[in-house]
Design an enzyme around this catalytic site. Structure first.
Site, short mmCIF file in Angstrom:
data_model
loop_
_atom_site.label_atom_id
_atom_site.label_comp_id
_atom_site.label_asym_id
_atom_site.label_seq_id
_atom_site.Cartn_x
_atom_site.Cartn_y
_atom_site.Cartn_z
N ASP A 64 0.87 -1.15 0.03
CA ASP A 64 -0.18 0.16 0.08
C ASP A 64 0.69 1.46 0.10
O ASP A 64 2.08 1.27 -0.50
CB ASP A 64 -0.97 0.03 1.22
CG ASP A 64 -2.55 0.41 0.99
OD1 ASP A 64 -2.32 1.81 0.72
OD2 ASP A 64 -3.34 -0.15 0.77
N HIS A 104 -3.95 5.79 3.16
CA HIS A 104 -4.56 4.65 2.75
C HIS A 104 -4.12 3.66 3.51
O HIS A 104 -4.66 2.71 4.09
CB HIS A 104 -4.45 4.55 1.30
CG HIS A 104 -5.57 3.69 0.58
ND1 HIS A 104 -4.88 2.07 0.29
CD2 HIS A 104 -6.71 3.76 0.31
CE1 HIS A 104 -6.13 1.72 -0.03
NE2 HIS A 104 -6.93 2.63 -0.50
N SER A 268 -11.45 -1.20 -0.29
CA SER A 268 -10.05 -1.32 0.71
C SER A 268 -10.10 -1.38 2.10
O SER A 268 -9.06 -2.10 2.64
CB SER A 268 -9.65 0.34 0.48
OG SER A 268 -9.01 0.55 -0.75
#
Length: 424
Positions: A64, A104, A268
């Site tokens: 990520d 994220h 996600s």
């Protein structure tokens, strides 16, 4: 922290007394609201599943934008890292990419392996005794590095395998059904080392109308998203025949790199819930290979009234308790064999066709979607500090202000009555 909780308790008592004087009913303030938002822990049975397994010792690689292991919930959780983007730091714990992307990786990691911030407080992941490896890559942008974005992903997969990952979480999408040949080698390498790869189906709200790679790669455990009621999410999910299972993708709560908490949507977030479940199963059944681990997660999923397999739900909603306790027959199929067969059939066919002209704009993997976004319904959750020093004082001020106003009105009326009496 104890001092703040004490201040909160004292302020709450004063507020309750003030409200009682005004004759208004109010629910007592809570020191921590974050854990209350994690509805999937009880509604999907994770808290019960923890009586069997908490994922102890299982390494999960998060490919990520980087995982900040210094936030309270992730301290001691990240045991290895690397940066493939050329933008971060060697430990993989410096967020990379745009302002939207940088959060994220930490959000994803907190849902998977967060430890909370105390008894009943902070975000706790679905596999709270698992360990994380952080591989930071660039989403949605060319870095100027000699290593392309696609190759960053391939290198990250191989690094994760070499550093002991038994599960790889990929909350990203290429937004194309196909993938570069460098991913063939990387995923074959992972599968040959008995690693389970879990990937997001993508979100219609961010333009993914059907699943894209890596969620289309044979042998990958692909995750769709559902809302709080268990219905396929329109914006925070996608569709495709490669979907394996579904998990919550709406109203999720995660940790930001600065330690604050936000609610967010997207597969996600559904993906680390499934990666965490895989970690629970791997810890409980260390003798099972990747194919049988995946099969156990799939075959114990809850169809929830839907005909399965489905392009929206796969085999159904994840059921952690059943995945850990049900009697599931063994299978001989494996992710490695599935991908090898696909490559044998399709790469050979592609080699016989003329190569298409190169596109001017390279395709780069993106987060699924890059969150948090300015146009999302993101909500910043209160912390014990904000409750103690901002929310409650403001409530007290409002309460005393209302009381003062009422006393003022009463005094004015008393003066008017006294004046009328004298005039009479």
């Amino acid at each position: 922290m104890r001092r703040r909780r004490g201040a909160l308790a004292r302020a709450g008592a004063v507020l309750a007394a003030t409200v009682a004087m005004l004759g208004v009913a109010v629910a007592p303030a809570r020191a921590d609201t974050v854990r209350d938002y994690e509805y999937w822990l009880t509604e999907y049975g994770f808290t019960t599943a923890w009586n069997t397994s908490r994922g102890e010792g299982i390494k999960v690689a998060v490919i990520d934008t980087g995982v900040v292991g210094s936030v309270a919930e992730l301290q001691g959780v990240v045991v290895g890292g690397t940066d493939l983007s050329g933008l971060g730091t060697p430990d993989g714990q410096t967020p990379v990419g745009t302002a939207e992307d940088k959060h994220h990786g930490t959000l994803v990691a907190s849902l998977l392996a967060g430890r909370g911030t105390g008894p009943g407080a902070g975000v706790i992941g679905v596999a709270p005794d698992s360990l994380l490896l952080s591989a930071s890559v660039a989403f949605g942008e060319e870095t100027g590095s000699a290593v392309s974005n696609d190759d960053q992903i391939a290198q990250a997969v191989k690094w994760a395998v070499d550093n002991g990952a038994k599960v790889i979480n990929m909350s990203l999408t290429r937004n194309t059904r196909d993938w570069p040949e460098s991913w063939d080698d990387a995923f074959l390498y992972a599968f040959s080392h008995d690693v389970v790869i879990v990937a997001a189906a993508g979100n219609r709200g961010s333009g993914t109308t059907e699943v894209g790679a890596p969620a289309t790669i044979p042998g990958v455990l692909t995750v769709a998203g559902v809302d709080r009621d268990g219905t396929a999410s329109f914006d925070a999910s996608s569709q495709g025949i490669t979907i394996s299972v579904a998990a919550p993708s709406e109203d999720l709560v995660g940790v930001m790199p600065d330690g604050s908490h936000v609610t967010w949507d997207g597969t996600s977030g559904a993906t680390p819930l499934v990666s965490g479940l895989v970690a629970l199963v791997r810890a409980e059944y260390p003798e099972l290979d990747a194919g049988n681990i995946i099969n156990r997660v799939i075959k114990t999923a809850n169809p929830d009234g839907h005909e399965v397999p489905s392009p929206l739900y796969g085999w159904g909603l994840i059921d952690p308790v059943a995945a850990l306790t049900a009697d599931v027959p063994l299978v001989e199929s494996s992710p490695l064999a599935e991908l090898q067969e696909w490559i044998r059939v399709h790469r050979r066919a592609n080699a016989e066709e003329p190569e298409p002209p190169a596109t001017e704009t390279p395709i780069v993997p993106i987060g699924d979607p890059p969150l948090p976004r300015a146009d999302s319904a993101q909500t910043l959750l209160p912390t014990p500090w904000t409750l103690a020093y901002i929310t409650v004082p403001l409530s007290l001020t409002a309460g005393f202000g209302t009381l003062a106003a009422l006393l003022g009105i009463g005094a004015t009326r008393h003066v008017r009555r006294s004046t009328r009496a004298r005039e009479q």
